[in-house]
Design a protein around this motif. Structure first.
Motif, short mmCIF file in Angstrom:
data_model
loop_
_atom_site.label_atom_id
_atom_site.label_comp_id
_atom_site.label_asym_id
_atom_site.label_seq_id
_atom_site.Cartn_x
_atom_site.Cartn_y
_atom_site.Cartn_z
N THR A 223 60.39 58.88 -9.82
CA THR A 223 60.67 57.68 -9.05
C THR A 223 60.37 56.43 -9.86
O THR A 223 61.15 55.47 -9.84
CB THR A 223 59.85 57.68 -7.75
N SER A 224 59.27 56.44 -10.59
CA SER A 224 58.93 55.30 -11.45
C SER A 224 60.01 55.07 -12.50
O SER A 224 60.43 53.93 -12.74
CB SER A 224 57.60 55.54 -12.16
N ALA A 225 60.46 56.15 -13.12
CA ALA A 225 61.52 56.04 -14.13
C ALA A 225 62.81 55.51 -13.51
O ALA A 225 63.49 54.66 -14.10
CB ALA A 225 61.75 57.38 -14.81
N ALA A 226 63.16 56.00 -12.32
CA ALA A 226 64.38 55.53 -11.65
C ALA A 226 64.29 54.04 -11.33
O ALA A 226 65.26 53.30 -11.52
CB ALA A 226 64.62 56.34 -10.38
N LEU A 227 63.13 53.60 -10.85
CA LEU A 227 62.95 52.17 -10.57
C LEU A 227 63.10 51.34 -11.84
O LEU A 227 63.70 50.26 -11.81
CB LEU A 227 61.58 51.93 -9.94
#
Length: 166
Positions: free
Chosen positions: A14-18
């Motif tokens: 999720t952090s990478a997607a953000l």
């Protein structure tokens, strides 16, 4: 332990997607007739101008671009290193390398968002590309960058605390 591990991996993805969305999408500064990001300026949703070296605040924008890209790359590398360490570390060892890389990613996104916040007025008021863009608001990509900062900080700390257990 498997549920905790799954949560950590989902949180990291999720952090990478953000970070990807905040870096790529065109919504760092938005108004009624325009939207801008760290790559281009668009008026009336069709007339888009790429930011290049003729741009007045180009060095500042390049710094934001570079640190956002570096943050995204470091976050992806941290996920890869975590998966490698998951199978290579002995029981009870910490994921220190993963934590360091993730905290560096956190630092880079914080630098990018802080520089953009500090220099936004100079960028939008002193440039012919940004004519009419001084009256606007921070867009969702800018907000996602700050949320990604918090996520990468939290996951970096989680990796530092996490021990591999049975």
């Amino acid at each position: 332990m498997l549920v905790l591990l799954a949560f950590i991996i989902v949180f990291h993805i999720t952090s990478a997607a953000l970070l990807f969305i905040a870096t790529i999408d065109n919504a760092w500064w938005v108004g009624e007739e325009f939207f801008t990001d760290i790559w281009r300026v668009c008026h009336n949703n069709t007339n888009c101008t790429e930011i290049d070296d003729s741009f007045t605040g180009y060095a500042t924008v390049q710094a934001v671009q570079a640190t956002m890209i570096l943050s995204t790359i470091l976050c992806c590398i941290a996920l890869f290193v975590f998966v490698l360490q998951l199978f290579r570390l002995k029981q009870g060892e910490r994921f220190v390398l993963t934590s360091i890389i993730q905290l560096l990613s956190c630092l880079c996104v914080m630098i990018a968002a802080s520089v953009y916040t500090n220099q936004r007025e100079e960028i939008h008021n002193n440039n012919m590309f940004y004519q009419g863009t001084s009256n606007g608001n921070y867009g969702y990509s800018f907000i996602l960058a700050w949320i990604a900062f918090a996520f990468t900080l939290i996951s970096g700390i989680m990796y530092l605390i996490l021990r591999k257990r049975k």
